[in-house]
Design an enzyme around this catalytic site. Structure first.
Site, mmCIF file in Angstrom:
data_model
loop_
_atom_site.group_PDB
_atom_site.id
_atom_site.type_symbol
_atom_site.label_atom_id
_atom_site.label_comp_id
_atom_site.label_asym_id
_atom_site.label_seq_id
_atom_site.Cartn_x
_atom_site.Cartn_y
_atom_site.Cartn_z
ATOM 1 N N ASP A 56 0.790 -1.243 0.000
ATOM 2 C CA ASP A 56 0.000 0.000 0.000
ATOM 3 C C ASP A 56 0.811 1.276 0.000
ATOM 4 O OD1 ASP A 56 1.090 0.039 2.505
ATOM 5 O OD2 ASP A 56 -0.794 -0.189 3.599
ATOM 6 N N GLU A 58 -0.141 -9.131 -1.140
ATOM 7 C CA GLU A 58 -0.778 -8.556 0.059
ATOM 8 C C GLU A 58 -1.945 -7.644 -0.363
ATOM 9 O OE1 GLU A 58 0.470 -5.445 3.072
ATOM 10 O OE2 GLU A 58 1.397 -7.189 3.977
ATOM 11 N N GLU A 76 -2.282 5.185 2.711
ATOM 12 C CA GLU A 76 -2.154 3.771 2.323
ATOM 13 C C GLU A 76 -3.477 3.113 1.942
ATOM 14 O OE1 GLU A 76 -0.708 5.117 5.017
ATOM 15 O OE2 GLU A 76 1.452 4.858 4.713
ATOM 16 N N HIS A 87 5.556 5.370 12.873
ATOM 17 C CA HIS A 87 5.876 6.254 11.754
ATOM 18 C C HIS A 87 4.671 6.778 10.980
ATOM 19 C CE1 HIS A 87 4.873 3.336 8.616
ATOM 20 N NE2 HIS A 87 5.325 2.426 9.441
ATOM 21 N N ARG A 129 1.834 8.467 8.903
ATOM 22 C CA ARG A 129 1.614 9.874 8.553
ATOM 23 C C ARG A 129 0.457 10.497 9.322
ATOM 24 N NH1 ARG A 129 4.661 9.317 4.192
ATOM 25 N NH2 ARG A 129 5.319 11.158 3.042
ATOM 26 N N HIS A 133 12.351 5.502 13.323
ATOM 27 C CA HIS A 133 12.203 5.607 11.867
ATOM 28 C C HIS A 133 12.910 6.877 11.380
ATOM 29 C CE1 HIS A 133 10.161 5.985 7.980
ATOM 30 N NE2 HIS A 133 9.647 4.775 8.143
HETATM 31 C C1 UD1 Z 1 6.649 5.013 3.874
HETATM 32 C C2 UD1 Z 1 5.276 4.622 3.307
HETATM 33 C C3 UD1 Z 1 4.441 3.895 4.358
HETATM 34 C C4 UD1 Z 1 5.210 2.733 4.952
HETATM 35 C C5 UD1 Z 1 6.554 3.226 5.479
HETATM 36 C C6 UD1 Z 1 7.365 2.057 5.982
HETATM 37 C C7 UD1 Z 1 4.120 6.026 1.668
HETATM 38 C C8 UD1 Z 1 3.323 7.227 1.440
HETATM 39 N N1 UD1 Z 1 4.562 5.826 2.916
HETATM 40 O O1 UD1 Z 1 6.438 5.998 4.879
HETATM 41 O O2 UD1 Z 1 3.251 3.402 3.760
HETATM 42 O O3 UD1 Z 1 4.445 2.172 6.000
HETATM 43 O O4 UD1 Z 1 7.272 3.857 4.417
HETATM 44 O O5 UD1 Z 1 8.443 2.460 6.757
HETATM 45 O O6 UD1 Z 1 4.396 5.281 0.753
HETATM 46 N N2 UD1 Z 1 14.010 8.420 5.172
HETATM 47 C C9 UD1 Z 1 15.378 8.317 5.158
HETATM 48 N N3 UD1 Z 1 15.955 7.101 4.904
HETATM 49 C C10 UD1 Z 1 15.220 5.977 4.679
HETATM 50 C C11 UD1 Z 1 13.816 6.084 4.719
HETATM 51 C C12 UD1 Z 1 13.221 7.319 4.936
HETATM 52 O O7 UD1 Z 1 16.086 9.302 5.376
HETATM 53 O O8 UD1 Z 1 15.792 4.904 4.450
HETATM 54 C C13 UD1 Z 1 13.379 9.760 5.413
HETATM 55 C C14 UD1 Z 1 13.577 10.697 4.202
HETATM 56 O O9 UD1 Z 1 13.740 12.001 4.678
HETATM 57 C C15 UD1 Z 1 12.238 10.559 3.471
HETATM 58 C C16 UD1 Z 1 11.298 10.448 4.641
HETATM 59 O O10 UD1 Z 1 11.970 9.613 5.587
HETATM 60 O O11 UD1 Z 1 11.959 11.664 2.626
HETATM 61 C C17 UD1 Z 1 9.914 9.907 4.337
HETATM 62 O O12 UD1 Z 1 9.945 8.698 3.591
HETATM 63 P P1 UD1 Z 1 8.583 8.199 2.873
HETATM 64 O O13 UD1 Z 1 8.838 6.900 2.212
HETATM 65 O O14 UD1 Z 1 8.013 9.289 2.029
HETATM 66 O O15 UD1 Z 1 7.574 8.050 4.090
HETATM 67 P P2 UD1 Z 1 7.597 7.016 5.293
HETATM 68 O O16 UD1 Z 1 7.095 7.727 6.481
HETATM 69 O O17 UD1 Z 1 8.898 6.349 5.342
HETATM 70 N N1 UDP Z 2 11.674 -3.571 10.988
HETATM 71 C C1 UDP Z 2 13.063 -3.660 10.839
HETATM 72 N N2 UDP Z 2 13.851 -2.830 11.585
HETATM 73 C C2 UDP Z 2 13.356 -1.920 12.464
HETATM 74 C C3 UDP Z 2 11.935 -1.816 12.581
HETATM 75 C C4 UDP Z 2 11.140 -2.651 11.822
HETATM 76 O O1 UDP Z 2 13.561 -4.476 10.066
HETATM 77 O O2 UDP Z 2 14.129 -1.209 13.110
HETATM 78 C C5 UDP Z 2 10.821 -4.450 10.162
HETATM 79 C C6 UDP Z 2 9.703 -5.190 10.882
HETATM 80 O O3 UDP Z 2 10.133 -6.455 11.341
HETATM 81 C C7 UDP Z 2 8.626 -5.305 9.807
HETATM 82 C C8 UDP Z 2 8.854 -4.081 8.938
HETATM 83 O O4 UDP Z 2 10.157 -3.597 9.241
HETATM 84 O O5 UDP Z 2 8.817 -6.452 8.999
HETATM 85 C C9 UDP Z 2 7.822 -3.024 9.221
HETATM 86 O O6 UDP Z 2 8.172 -1.844 8.592
HETATM 87 P P1 UDP Z 2 7.498 -0.448 8.927
HETATM 88 O O7 UDP Z 2 6.961 -0.476 10.302
HETATM 89 O O8 UDP Z 2 8.501 0.598 8.579
HETATM 90 O O9 UDP Z 2 6.331 -0.343 7.845
HETATM 91 P P2 UDP Z 2 4.824 -0.884 7.790
HETATM 92 O O10 UDP Z 2 4.844 -2.348 8.014
HETATM 93 O O11 UDP Z 2 4.058 -0.123 8.833
HETATM 94 O O12 UDP Z 2 4.376 -0.504 6.417
#
Ligand code: UD1
Ligand code: UDP
Length: 374
Positions: free
Chosen positions: A99, A121, A135, A215, A217, A248
């Site tokens: 999602d 999924e 999502e 994390h 939004r 995160h």
């Molecule tokens: C995203 C997904 C969310 C998912 C989550 C898992 C969307 C809209 N959101 O949210 O569905 O549950 O990932 O974790 O698709 N960043 C880093 N390094 C990384 C990852 C993120 O620096 O490896 C920072 C960056 O500043 C980036 C920001 O996080 O711009 C947001 O990342 P983004 O993927 O847009 O949103 P998430 O909150 O990570």
């Molecule tokens: N996870 C990880 N390291 C961490 C936190 C979570 O590998 O420090 C794994 C966790 O086991 C799960 C996945 O990341 O499989 C969940 O990711 P996240 O919570 O970022 O996204 P969501 O599942 O909410 O989309």
């Protein structure tokens, strides 16, 4: 000569990578498929941690993550940058997961390219388009576009049937997160894992540990402030409990968490953990407090009670089996439910029985067999 089916598996964030890695590995065992991986790198560091652990080298890396990125440009960039990849490889099948923005945008791009879009999924719903945001809509849009729907449970199949998706285009597979969990559990015990040794040090001297992640939004802003204030109160009320929080990397999460929770002796704010170390830590936790989707799915298999900081969940199965309680982001509710589980042994033991509503670890195998049968 038999025809080799061309698969393009597209993902971009940590959870998609964890849940698609077992499928990539399964396809790679079979010579009647040519399988390539394209990462959008919507996440960078957190994606690379997963790719390293599973030993996957992407064939295409769009490297799109920008600091503090926004939904508008991310969506546009993914669709635009996938065009040359799809034109180069010309896949028969495009696989997307779950999602995220990558999921939704890649399904649109796959559809434009004329590939069959396969949604892994599929079928999870809250039916509230603002929760989880964005999502729920990403998943619904992907469900409209997809040709084949791989659903984790009977409930998710039912959700799609109500939306008039043809029954023979839906396959109940279980969730590939369980495939990943089994793969990693086998590895982590054998690993000389520096990360695990550091975590052992953090656990020393504490009777219980609460693992926290968050994390979403829709929780940014006041929601996160409430969550952090609740954690602070819990830490002060229970000095014998260690709270470990791999934070995160999203700046909207980092800021409030570090501002409110730094400097408290029994709260450890640490970097996101590599997947096997995180699984190890889940296993060591007394209780998990999270708003994560994936963690809600892993916890029942590990017998770990979870307080979910959301008002609605698209994963009702874990609530039904009793592993998960929804607590939203109200400070008092989070504090009260945590206190209850730390002090009421009966309730704790009821919540901590082992369940596996999300599958048996053979989801990837079922998906491969289904595609082969087409
Ligand atoms: C995203 C997904 C969310 C998912 C989550 C898992 C969307 C809209 N959101 O949210 O569905 O549950 O990932 O974790 O698709 N960043 C880093 N390094 C990384 C990852 C993120 O620096 O490896 C920072 C960056 O500043 C980036 C920001 O996080 O711009 C947001 O990342 P983004 O993927 O847009 O949103 P998430 O909150 O990570
Ligand atoms: N996870 C990880 N390291 C961490 C936190 C979570 O590998 O420090 C794994 C966790 O086991 C799960 C996945 O990341 O499989 C969940 O990711 P996240 O919570 O970022 O996204 P969501 O599942 O909410 O989309």
């Amino acid at each position: 000569m038999s025809y080799v089916k061309k698969n393009l598996v597209i993902f971009g964030t940590r959870p998609e990578a964890i849940k698609m890695a077992p499928l990539v590995k399964e396809f790679q065992k079979h010579k009647d498929f040519e399988t390539k991986v394209c990462v959008t790198a919507q996440h960078r560091e957190m994606l690379d941690q997963v790719l390293n652990f599973f030993g996957i080298s992407p064939d295409y890396d769009l490297n799109l993550m920008k600091p503090n990125q926004n939904l508008y440009s991310l969506t546009a960039d993914i669709i635009t940058e996938l065009k040359p990849v799809l034109e180069d490889f010309k896949p028969d099948y495009v696989y997307v997961h779950g999602d995220t923005t990558t999921t939704m945008a890649a399904s649109i791009a796959g559809f434009y390219a004329g590939a069959k879009v396969c949604h892994v999924e599929a079928g999870l719903r809250t039916h509230d388009k603002r929760s989880p945001f964005p999502e729920e809509i990403n998943r619904q849009v992907t469900g409209r576009i997809a040709d084949y729907h791989f659903v984790p449970t009977q409930q998710s199949k039912e959700n799609l049937r109500i939306e008039n998706i043809k029954e023979d285009h839906i396959l109940i597979t279980g969730n590939t997160v369980i495939d990943a969990l089994l793969y990693s559990s086998g590895k982590v015990d054998k690993m000389e894992n520096g990360e695990v040794q550091k975590l052992e040090v953090l656990l020393k001297g504490y009777q219980k540990m609460i693992l926290v992640t968050g994390h979403r939004r829709e929780n940014h802003g006041q929601g996160f402030i409430n969550i952090c204030e609740a954690l602070k109160t819990i830490a002060l009320q229970h000095p014998d409990v260690q709270i470990i929080y791999p934070v995160h990397l999203n700046p909207h999460v980092q800021r409030p968490v570090r501002e409110i929770l730094s400097g408290i002796s029994n709260i450890q704010l640490i970097e996101p953990l590599a997947y096997p170390a995180f699984v190890w830590l889940m296993n060591r936790a007394y209780l998990i407090i999270t708003d994560s989707g994936g963690v809600q799915e892993e916890a029942p298999s590990l017998g770990k009670p979870v307080l979910v900081m959301r008002d609605a969940t698209e994963r009702p199965e874990a609530v039904s089996v009793g592993t998960v309680i929804l607590v939203g982001t109200q400070k008092d509710k989070i504090i009260a439910e945590t206190h209850e589980l730390l002090t009421n042994n009966n309730k704790y033991h009821k919540m901590s029985s082992l369940h596996n509503p999300y599958g048996d670890g053979k989801a990837s195998e079922r998906i491969v067999n289904f595609i082969r049968s087409l």
